[in-house]
Motif scaffolding. Structure first.
Motif, PDB file in Angstrom:
ATOM      1  N   HIS A  14      42.069  51.923  26.671  1.00 24.86           N
ATOM      2  CA  HIS A  14      41.590  51.067  27.770  1.00 24.86           C
ATOM      3  C   HIS A  14      40.118  50.707  27.578  1.00 24.86           C
ATOM      4  O   HIS A  14      39.809  49.699  26.963  1.00 24.86           O
ATOM      5  N   HIS A  33      40.398  40.758  32.433  1.00 27.56           N
ATOM      6  CA  HIS A  33      39.855  41.979  33.007  1.00 27.56           C
ATOM      7  C   HIS A  33      38.350  41.990  32.847  1.00 27.56           C
ATOM      8  O   HIS A  33      37.645  42.589  33.621  1.00 27.56           O
ATOM      9  N   ASN A  90      36.833  53.697  31.827  1.00 28.33           N
ATOM     10  CA  ASN A  90      35.933  52.767  31.155  1.00 28.33           C
ATOM     11  C   ASN A  90      34.834  53.515  30.400  1.00 28.33           C
ATOM     12  O   ASN A  90      34.620  54.701  30.617  1.00 28.33           O
ATOM     13  N   LYS A  99      41.137  38.885  40.966  1.00 28.50           N
ATOM     14  CA  LYS A  99      42.529  39.194  40.652  1.00 28.50           C
ATOM     15  C   LYS A  99      43.507  38.305  41.403  1.00 28.50           C
ATOM     16  O   LYS A  99      44.669  38.203  41.032  1.00 28.50           O
ATOM     17  N   HIS A 158      32.860  47.232  39.208  1.00 29.56           N
ATOM     18  CA  HIS A 158      32.034  46.991  38.021  1.00 29.56           C
ATOM     19  C   HIS A 158      30.681  46.437  38.443  1.00 29.56           C
ATOM     20  O   HIS A 158      30.572  45.772  39.468  1.00 29.56           O
ATOM     21  N   HIS A 169      38.922  44.444  27.206  1.00 25.97           N
ATOM     22  CA  HIS A 169      37.465  44.488  27.090  1.00 25.97           C
ATOM     23  C   HIS A 169      36.965  43.888  25.787  1.00 25.97           C
ATOM     24  O   HIS A 169      36.907  44.566  24.765  1.00 25.97           O
ATOM     25  N   GLY A 186      37.418  42.098  40.107  1.00 27.08           N
ATOM     26  CA  GLY A 186      37.482  43.260  39.224  1.00 27.08           C
ATOM     27  C   GLY A 186      36.182  43.345  38.448  1.00 27.08           C
ATOM     28  O   GLY A 186      35.153  43.747  38.976  1.00 27.08           O
ATOM     29  N   HIS A 187      36.208  42.887  37.193  1.00 30.35           N
ATOM     30  CA  HIS A 187      34.981  42.870  36.415  1.00 30.35           C
ATOM     31  C   HIS A 187      34.075  41.731  36.852  1.00 30.35           C
ATOM     32  O   HIS A 187      34.525  40.722  37.399  1.00 30.35           O
TER      33      HIS A 187
HETATM   34  S1  CUK Z   1      39.438  47.154  33.862  1.00 24.37           S
HETATM   35 CU1  CUK Z   1      38.225  47.061  35.724  1.00 24.37          CU
HETATM   36  S2  CUK Z   1      39.266  45.262  36.549  1.00 24.37           S
HETATM   37 CU2  CUK Z   1      37.694  47.164  32.725  1.00 24.37          CU
HETATM   38 CU3  CUK Z   1      40.779  47.296  32.348  1.00 24.37          CU
HETATM   39 CU4  CUK Z   1      40.651  45.583  34.791  1.00 24.37          CU
END
Ligand code: CUK
Ligand code: CUA
Ligand code: CA
Length: 636
Positions: A182, A492, A244, A452, A380, A134, A430-431
């Protein structure tokens, strides 16, 4: 919830000829667990198969990602490099990769992890791997201030800071007392005083091997890292785990999702409860508790540790459906959205209700203004600043565009269609992130969806595939896919910053702190690195100070004894933008970047007798090949 008998759901592609036995087995393992999960489980597998089958060309009329030769992009994109450990800088809308910033990895090109200056940032005996998820830029008054980009390392429980003026990592902090940082976001308002970092995995305390079976006694920590000093300011013990995180636009609250409120140590156990939770942190109360000394410390660090488990005045726990993942604050600052993952819903919180919640005037679930169904596997959400949200649907391989206010009306029983459009993405997003979308200045121009799997979108390069980062034009009513961008493992998350917010240096400042210690060392040796070339013999230590001006080093040869510890310090005197030199000692595992006006150093043992050539490895001049010299090593 998902009905596995729903005919609209894609079929499981069991006979997928591309899948190896191993893939099938491990997929089943992942999906196994309790019978109640079978529905979700089978659709997860099926989604992947069906996306492969339904891949088709998509019209891209109108919008365009072309940025002509010599023209500059409008946005910087900062991309996490996942388990490559780095951060990448892209230009948008072209999606051209502009730069790589080594962080938690070793980089041969720049010498990150090899030079003394980078080792000082990484720390002695630093792990050589990392897992960055992130990247988020520091903010002032809710918008990017162009100062720093922070990034987590899940693999080794660290937080790093990148200086945006030189686009280099300048600080790395290892978070004590926990495992696997994370989720990471910054305080948005009034400025980024804290970087909020979630430690994901619950562990016993102390973690000394004597209480490993006391699973209920495990806990993990929410961390406030001081953005300037990069010291851990405080840690808060929580119930459940942490996934998150995000922050509000008042500076009062941060909040984190937990997918393991069960406190389980296995997959099935972590999917048992119908609801997990969002934990809200009251930053003012945390600061007050630290100030009044209401904390403990854990062995091995003196960081204040506060108890934020259920019943604490520092936190509130809001139940949300099954294994939530992303949490995203909308640009207006009114709402935040938790994404359901195992639930097809997103849960919307009205942030101005948090004061009442902390004053016990309302119940936790009273902060929720909508819980609406979007599709399978919401992970997300990003925002356009015009009242719309864009949620990635992992299992459906789609981005869902929906209207925030309409969703609230629908949740209140009105018959309005809050879903505006679903766009296929390729595959399994994902994000996602919109241009300026995590700030007050969300401009609703671009959306990046990070997939992904790329499957069939690019020429095959062996069994390992790149990811697929797709650029979507969101400026009109309809989302339009305008670019496919393969990327290496594994973005990510990313963020998109207007170029007006970022000011970078063309040359190094000679007083740059990244090499100040090296200049201090030179001064102690009586050397002015800007005017002198000198070899200092100090017992079996040799320090070689040399300048570089294309295409020559200030020293053509130097003499050492076999076994000497040699430190080469190179100062690039070139003042011309882009004339970077390198230094590589052949057969010694040593090379580095020295950009204009930079000083860099590297230390190695001269363990081989004879002539050892060194050379410049960044192409700098027509006579770049000739930019070389000899280390003459007398046998021991
Ligand atoms: S996370 Cu959600 S797809 Cu913000 Cu580590 Cu990877
Ligand atoms: Cu100096 Cu190439
Ligand atoms: Ca759970």
């Amino acid at each position: 919830m998902i009905d596995p008998k729903d005919k609209n759901l894609p079929k499981i592609d069991v006979e997928d000829s591309q899948a190896t036995e191993h893939v099938k087995v491990s997929r089943r393992l992942f999906l196994g667990g309790s019978a109640a999960l079978a529905g979700i489980a089978s659709t997860l597998g099926a989604g992947m198969g069906s996306s492969l089958l339904s891949s088709s060309a998509h019209a891209t009329s109108g919008a365009d990602s072309t940025v002509g030769p010599g023209e500059l992009d409008e946005y910087y994109g900062f991309w996490s490099g996942g388990h490559s450990g780095e951060v990448r800088v892209l230009g948008l809308p072209s999606m051209r990769e502009l730069m790589r910033i080594p962080v938690f990895n070793v980089d041969s090109a720049t010498g990150w992890g090899i030079t003394n200056e980078s080792k000082a940032v990484l720390g002695e005996n630093a792990p050589l791997n990392g897992d960055s998820h992130h990247p988020h830029m520091s903010m002032t008054n809710g918008s990017y201030d162009g100062k720093y980009v922070f990034i987590n390392d899940k693999a080794n429980t660290r937080v790093a800071r990148i200086r945006c003026d030189i686009m280099k990592t300048d600080k790395i902090t290892t978070i004590p007392n926990c495992q696997a940082v994370h989720g990471l976001r910054v305080q948005k308002v009034p400025y980024t005083k804290y970087v909020f970092a979630n430690a994901e995995f619950r562990i016993p305390h102390p973690n000394n091997g004597l209480n490993m079976d006391d699973v209920p006694g495990y806990y993990t920590l929410f961390n406030g890292v001081d953005a300037e000093s990069m010291d851990v300011a405080w840690q808060v013990i929580v119930d459940g785990n942490l996934d998150n995180t995000d922050a509000d636009y008042t500076g009062k609250y941060a909040f984190s999702t937990s997918y393991n409120s069960e406190g389980a140590t296995d997959l099935a156990g972590s999917m048992k409860a119908e609801r997990d939770h969002l934990v809200i942190f009251n930053i003012e109360r945390i600061e007050a508790a630290v100030k009044s000394g209401k904390f403990i410390t854990l062995p091995g660090s003196d960081v204040p540790v506060l108890d934020g488990r259920k019943g604490s005045e520092l936190t509130r726990y809001v139940p949300v459906p099954k294994n939530p993942h992303g949490i995203n604050t909308a640009p207006g600052g009114k709402y935040a959205v938790a994404n359901g993952k195992l639930s097809p819903t997103v849960t919307m919180f009205q942030l101005d209700k948090f004061d009442s919640l902390f004053d016990d005037k309302i119940k936790p679930r009273d902060t929720i203004v909508a819980e609406v169904e979007l599709g399978l596997g919401p992970l997300h959400t990003a925002f356009d600043g015009k009242g719309n949200a864009f949620t990635t649907l992992f299992i459906d391989s789609q981005v869902c565009k929906w209207n925030i206010e309409k969703a609230i009306h629908a949740y209140n029983g009105e018959s309005v269609d809050y879903i505006l459009q679903k766009l296929d993405v390729h595959y399994q997003p994902g994000h996602n992130h919109t241009s300026m979308g995590e700030t007050r200045d969300a401009d609703g121009k671009y959306l990046v969806s990070l997939q992904k799997f790329s499957k069939d979108r690019f020429l095959q390069c062996g069994p390992l595939h790149p990811e697929n980062d797709q650029l979507i034009d969101i400026s009109g009513e309809e989302m339009k896919l305008i670019h496919d961008g393969p990327t290496y493992a594994e973005p990510h998350d990313c963020m998109i910053v207007h170029r007006s917010k970022v000011k970078t240096r063309k040359l190094y400042d000679r007083k740059d702190p990244t090499f100040a210690a090296t200049i201090t060392m030179a001064k102690a040796d009586g050397v002015d690195v800007y005017t002198q070339n000198k070899v200092i013999h100090d017992g079996n230590k040799v320090r070689v100070y040399m300048t570089s001006v294309a295409p020559v080093y200030g020293i053509n040869e130097f003499r050492v004894k076999q076994g000497d510890e040699v430190t080469v310090v190179v100062t690039n005197l070139d003042q011309i933008e882009d004339v970077t030199h390198g230094f590589c000692m052949v057969n010694h595992g040593v090379q580095m970047e020295i950009s204009p006006q930079q000083t860099a150093s590297v230390t190695f043992t001269a363990d081989k007798p004879g002539v050892q050539w060194f050379y410049c490895n960044w192409f700098c001049h027509a006579l770049h090949m000739e930019m070389r010299g000899r280390m003459l090593v007398e046998p021991a």
